[in-house]
Scaffold this active site. Structure first.
Site, short mmCIF file in Angstrom:
data_model
loop_
_atom_site.label_atom_id
_atom_site.label_comp_id
_atom_site.label_asym_id
_atom_site.label_seq_id
_atom_site.Cartn_x
_atom_site.Cartn_y
_atom_site.Cartn_z
N ALA A 88 0.85 -1.19 0.00
CA ALA A 88 0.00 0.00 0.00
C ALA A 88 0.89 1.24 0.00
O ALA A 88 2.08 1.17 0.31
CB ALA A 88 -0.91 -0.01 1.22
N GLU A 112 3.98 -5.86 7.14
CA GLU A 112 3.33 -4.75 7.85
C GLU A 112 3.84 -4.57 9.27
O GLU A 112 3.86 -3.45 9.79
CB GLU A 112 1.80 -4.96 7.86
CG GLU A 112 1.12 -4.76 6.53
CD GLU A 112 1.04 -6.03 5.70
OE1 GLU A 112 0.29 -6.04 4.72
OE2 GLU A 112 1.76 -7.00 6.02
N GLY A 115 -0.06 -5.26 0.76
CA GLY A 115 -1.27 -5.25 -0.04
C GLY A 115 -1.12 -5.98 -1.36
O GLY A 115 -2.09 -6.49 -1.92
#
Length: 257
Positions: A66, A134, A111
């Site tokens: 992302a 993440e 993502g």
């Protein structure tokens, strides 16, 4: 219809969707997600397309994650909405009535890994790399990664990848069932097209029924829980430190509490 970050092409009765932000390693910002959603709506209404191939522009990345510039200032409420938006778009792909093949041409991180997992079939080039990093940013996967990775690779491998943030190569991804096939980089798209052509030669209505039969029906509670926990991460000092460190290109100094 023209789009800025996503390109739709055709090869016979195969639609080829290309994420087109190579200078950003095809990172998923909100505009890209919106365009991706709109393109899949277009494909849904186009009876001439029987199979979809999803890939990234350039030689380095499928999707490297992302867009962190859109994440590091999110409030808890905004973060939950952000997570649910991505989940809904990826679930649309996962529940699509036409087969979707991910042609993973490089980094599929965060993502990007979640997007690949939402596709029905994943074919990777030998230089592909997968990961859910993440945790290095002070958050958890928020686009369905905690749910789909456990289902695809098993709980132990999902825990290892999510808790360490480590990447795995294409061969390891194949070994754990995260991808269906690994090809030389230069043969990736051709391999995906050949697979798509084989599928497209079958009965479209029977393919639709097969996809419906194999579809995972109930995930709402798990996805909502992921969004809730993703949002809670944004209230921590470690989230602020992790995302800031990423944007400033330095090592994060987490509080470890």
């Amino acid at each position: 219809m023209e789009f800025e970050n996503v390109i739709l092409g055709k090869e016979g009765n195969i639609g080829i969707v290309k994420l087109n932000r190579p200078d950003k390693l095809n990172a998923l910002n909100l505009r890209t997600l919106d365009e991706l959603n709109k393109i899949f709506k277009m494909i849904e209404e186009d009876s001439s397309i029987m199979v979809v191939i999803l890939t990234g522009a350039g030689d380095k990345a499928f999707v490297a994650g992302a867009d962190i510039t859109e994440i590091n200032k999110l409030s808890r409420q905004e973060a939950e909405k952000f997570s649910r938006n991505g989940q809904e778009i990826f679930s649309r792909i996962e529940n699509f009535d036409k087969p979707v093949i991910a042609a993973v041409n490089g980094y599929a991180l965060g993502g990007g890994c979640e997007l690949a997992m939402a596709c029905h079939i994943r074919i990777a080039s030998e230089n592909a790399r997968f990961g859910q990093p993440e945790i290095n940013l002070g958050i958890i996967p928020g686009y369905g990664g905690t749910v789909r990775l456990r289902e695809i690779a098993g709980k132990s491998k999902a825990l290892e990848m999510i808790l360490t943030g480590d990447m795995i190569d294409a061969d390891e991804a194949y070994r754990i069932g995260l991808v269906n096939k690994v090809t030389p980089h230069g043969e990736l798209l051709d391999t995906a097209i050949k697979t798509g052509e084989k599928i497209a030669s079958k009965s479209g209505v029977i393919i639709k029924y097969a996809l419906e039969s194999l579809r995972v029906k109930e995930r709402r509670e798990e996805m909502e829980n992921e969004s809730r926990l993703f949002a809670l991460c944004t209230e921590t000092e470690d989230f602020k430190e992790g995302t800031s460190a990423f944007l400033e290109k330095r090592k994060a100094q987490f509080m470890n509490k």
